[in-house]
Design a protein around this motif. Structure first.
Motif, short mmCIF file in Angstrom:
data_model
loop_
_atom_site.label_atom_id
_atom_site.label_comp_id
_atom_site.label_asym_id
_atom_site.label_seq_id
_atom_site.Cartn_x
_atom_site.Cartn_y
_atom_site.Cartn_z
N SER A 191 0.65 -1.39 -0.54
CA SER A 191 -0.09 -0.08 0.15
C SER A 191 0.87 1.29 -0.13
O SER A 191 2.04 1.11 0.44
CB SER A 191 -0.07 0.23 1.16
OG SER A 191 -0.56 0.23 2.32
N THR A 192 0.24 2.22 -0.33
CA THR A 192 1.89 3.71 -0.36
C THR A 192 0.95 4.15 0.42
O THR A 192 2.06 5.16 1.91
CB THR A 192 0.03 5.04 -1.15
OG1 THR A 192 -1.48 4.59 -0.49
CG2 THR A 192 0.46 4.96 -2.72
N ALA A 193 0.42 3.32 1.84
CA ALA A 193 0.74 4.24 3.30
C ALA A 193 1.96 2.98 4.37
O ALA A 193 2.49 3.74 4.46
CB ALA A 193 -0.64 3.87 4.45
N TYR A 194 2.32 2.08 3.47
CA TYR A 194 3.49 1.45 4.08
C TYR A 194 4.88 2.23 3.38
O TYR A 194 5.68 2.29 4.07
CB TYR A 194 3.35 -0.48 3.04
CG TYR A 194 4.41 -0.97 3.34
CD1 TYR A 194 4.58 -1.37 4.26
CD2 TYR A 194 5.93 -0.85 1.95
CE1 TYR A 194 6.15 -2.34 4.54
CE2 TYR A 194 6.78 -1.44 2.74
CZ TYR A 194 7.30 -2.51 3.86
OH TYR A 194 8.11 -2.00 3.51
N ASP A 195 5.10 2.90 2.54
CA ASP A 195 5.65 3.56 1.38
C ASP A 195 5.79 5.24 2.76
O ASP A 195 7.30 5.20 2.42
CB ASP A 195 5.21 4.12 -0.58
CG ASP A 195 4.94 2.61 -1.32
OD1 ASP A 195 5.78 0.99 -0.91
OD2 ASP A 195 4.52 2.90 -1.55
N LEU A 196 4.94 5.21 2.92
CA LEU A 196 4.66 6.76 3.62
C LEU A 196 5.26 5.90 4.55
O LEU A 196 6.16 6.76 5.26
CB LEU A 196 3.52 6.78 4.15
CG LEU A 196 3.27 8.18 4.43
CD1 LEU A 196 3.54 9.23 3.76
CD2 LEU A 196 1.61 8.50 4.98
N LEU A 197 4.46 5.07 5.28
CA LEU A 197 5.90 5.06 6.94
C LEU A 197 6.91 4.45 6.54
O LEU A 197 8.33 4.96 7.57
CB LEU A 197 5.20 3.60 7.54
CG LEU A 197 3.60 3.72 8.48
CD1 LEU A 197 3.53 2.68 8.89
CD2 LEU A 197 3.75 4.61 8.92
N GLN A 198 7.60 3.55 5.43
CA GLN A 198 9.13 3.69 5.35
C GLN A 198 10.04 4.97 5.08
O GLN A 198 10.50 4.93 5.49
CB GLN A 198 9.16 3.36 4.13
CG GLN A 198 9.37 1.21 4.03
CD GLN A 198 9.45 0.63 2.84
OE1 GLN A 198 9.42 0.56 1.48
NE2 GLN A 198 10.00 -0.16 3.32
N SER A 199 9.13 5.84 4.48
CA SER A 199 9.75 7.12 4.02
C SER A 199 10.11 8.43 5.35
O SER A 199 10.36 8.98 5.32
CB SER A 199 8.84 7.48 2.80
OG SER A 199 7.80 8.61 3.06
N GLN A 200 9.11 8.22 6.19
CA GLN A 200 9.20 9.09 7.06
C GLN A 200 10.62 8.67 8.26
O GLN A 200 11.02 7.73 8.43
CB GLN A 200 7.94 8.42 9.06
CG GLN A 200 8.13 9.33 9.78
CD GLN A 200 7.38 10.73 9.54
OE1 GLN A 200 6.72 10.75 8.65
NE2 GLN A 200 7.95 11.96 10.57
N LYS A 201 11.05 10.26 8.34
CA LYS A 201 12.64 10.52 8.97
C LYS A 201 12.03 10.28 10.58
O LYS A 201 11.63 11.11 10.85
CB LYS A 201 13.03 11.50 8.29
CG LYS A 201 13.12 11.59 7.11
CD LYS A 201 14.12 10.53 6.98
CE LYS A 201 13.74 10.66 4.40
NZ LYS A 201 14.99 9.82 3.92
N CYS A 202 12.74 9.59 11.01
CA CYS A 202 12.91 9.49 12.74
C CYS A 202 14.44 8.77 13.20
O CYS A 202 15.02 8.27 11.97
CB CYS A 202 11.57 8.33 13.24
SG CYS A 202 10.24 7.82 12.81
N ASP A 203 14.32 9.43 14.47
CA ASP A 203 15.67 9.57 14.96
C ASP A 203 16.04 7.73 15.70
O ASP A 203 16.73 6.81 15.02
CB ASP A 203 16.07 9.99 16.05
CG ASP A 203 16.54 11.03 15.58
OD1 ASP A 203 17.15 11.60 14.59
OD2 ASP A 203 16.64 12.70 16.51
N ASP A 204 14.62 7.58 15.47
CA ASP A 204 14.33 5.74 16.01
C ASP A 204 13.39 5.17 15.29
O ASP A 204 12.51 6.33 15.19
CB ASP A 204 13.82 6.48 17.92
CG ASP A 204 13.52 5.00 18.35
OD1 ASP A 204 13.56 3.61 18.01
OD2 ASP A 204 13.04 4.81 19.28
N PRO A 205 13.26 4.53 14.32
CA PRO A 205 12.84 4.24 13.24
C PRO A 205 11.77 3.63 13.97
O PRO A 205 11.20 2.72 14.83
CB PRO A 205 13.60 3.38 12.58
CG PRO A 205 14.78 3.84 12.65
CD PRO A 205 14.73 4.27 14.31
#
Length: 312
Positions: A191-205
Motif C-alpha cells: 500500500s501507499t501507506a506502507y511506502d509513507l511509513l518507510q519514508s518517514q524520517k525518525c531518529d528512532d525508526p
C-alpha cells in the motif's frame, strides 16, 4: 533489522492465515462472480446498446464482461457481504457497467499482486482503492526505482489520503506520523501507506509490521500489539465507526498526502481506458456517481471529472 526485512518476516509469518482468509473470500465470491455488477440496462442485451458500448475493445464487447482484480477486504471500498462483493468500488463498477452495456466481474486477490495479475491478463482492470502514483504508472518498484513491468494508466475516480487509526481514547497521545517514531505500527503491504511509513524520517525508526490484508493490520491494533494502524482514510474511518459498535478505535490527525484512486488499465489498452473515462464522466454529470459516494458516506472524496494519470 530493516523495515523491509521485518516486512518479509511478518508477511511470511502470517501467510497461512491469509491463505485461509483469501480462500474463504474467493469461495464467497464464486457464487456471484458472473453477476458482480447487476445486468446492464435491458437495451444492452438487445440491439440498442448504450452509446459508449461501441467505444469498448472488440474483445470486451464480445465477452460482455470486464474482469476486475480487487482486494475484497477493504471496507467500505470493497468487501464481501452475504457472499457478494459490496462497497464503493463494486457499486461504481455497476454504475459504469450500465453506461457501457457490460458487466464488471470481480475476482479477489492480495493488493500487492493485483498489478502483476493485470499485466498477466488475468484481469482487464484493477479497481481496489488503488492510489495512482508515478511509480505504478511507469511500472517501477517504489523501493528501488527499477522497472518491473508494463506501464499502466489510471482513470482517476476518487481522492483520499492516509490516516492514523488508534485505540479509542488514544492512550499513546498520537497526533501525527512523527509520533509513531520508535513505536510498532501495522500497515498493509504493497500500500501507499506502507511506502509513507518507510519514508518517514525518525531518529528512532518506526517498527513497521506489514500484513497482506488491512483486516490483519487492524486486528493487530485491536489486540494491543501495535500502537497504530495506518491506511487510507475511508478504511480507517469505517473501522472507527463500525468496530465494536464504534468503541474500539478512533482516527487522529488530518489525512496525509491526499491523492487520487484510479482504475488501473494497461497502457496498451487505450480503448478500454478511454471508454471507462467517458463512462465515469457521464456518471458524474448525471449524478449517479455522487449517489454511490453518498450511500457509503465518502462524498468528501468525490472528483469533478475523470482524469488520466493525475497521480504524482
Amino acid at each position: 533489522m530493516t523495515a523491509s526485512a521485518r516486512r518479509g518476516l511478518t508477511v511470511a509469518k502470517h501467510r497461512a492465515a491469509l491463505g485461509a482468509l483469501s480462500c474463504a473470500a474467493l469461495l464467497a465470491l464464486a457464487g456471484c462472480s458472473d453477476r458482480t455488477s447487476k445486468d446492464p440496462s435491458p437495451s444492452a442485451s438487445g440491439t440498442d446498446k448504450p452509446p459508449l458500448h461501441d467505444d469498448l475493445p472488440e474483445s470486451v464487447k464480445k465477452a460482455g464482461v470486464i474482469k476486475v482484480g480487487s482486494d475484497m477486504l477493504y471496507p467500505p471500498m470493497e468487501f464481501v457481504r452475504n457472499g457478494k462483493p459490496v462497497g464503493v468500488d463494486p457499486d461504481l463498477a455497476e454504475m459504469l457497467g450500465r453506461e457501457l452495456g457490460v458487466r464488471f466481474q470481480f475476482g479477489n486477490g492480495a493488493l500487492d499482486t493485483l498489478l502483476t495479475g493485470l499485466r498477466a491478463k488475468h484481469y482487464d482492470v484493477v479497481m481496489s482503492a488503488m492510489s495512482d502514483t508515478k511509480e505504478r504508472q511507469e511500472g517501477l518498484d517504489p523501493s528501488t526505482g527499477e522497472k518491473i513491468g508494463e506501464d499502466i494508466d489510471f482513470v482517476d475516480y476518487f481522492t483520499s489520503g492516509a490516516s492514523i487509526l488508534v485505540k479509542k481514547g488514544n492512550p499513546e497521545g498520537i497526533k501525527s506520523l512523527g509520533d509513531l517514531c520508535g513505536k510498532k505500527v501495522s500497515v498493509q503491504s504493497g500500500s501507499t501507506a506502507y511506502d509513507l511509513l518507510q519514508s518517514q524520517k525518525c531518529d528512532d525508526p518506526i517498527d513497521i509490521e506489514a500484513y497482506d490484508t488491512h483486516d490483519e493490520a487492524q486486528a493487530r491494533l485491536k489486540s494491543g500489539a501495535v500502537v497504530a494502524d495506518v491506511a487510507d482514510y475511508p478504511a480507517v474511518a469505517y473501522a472507527a465507526k463500525t468496530s465494536g459498535g464504534g468503541k474500539d478505535f478512533e482516527v487522529v490527525g488530518d489525512p496525509i498526502d491526499p491523492g487520487p484512486y484510479g482504475i488501473a488499465v494497461l497502457s496498451s489498452n487505450s480503448a478500454l481506458r478511454d471508454a471507462i473515462q467517458a463512462a465515469l464522466d457521464a456518471a458524474i454529470r448525471d449524478g449517479s456517481y455522487g449517489k454511490v459516494l453518498d450511500k457509503w458516506n465518502v462524498s468528501d472524496g468525490a472528483v469533478t471529472d475523470a482524469q488520466i494519470n493525475a497521480g504524482t
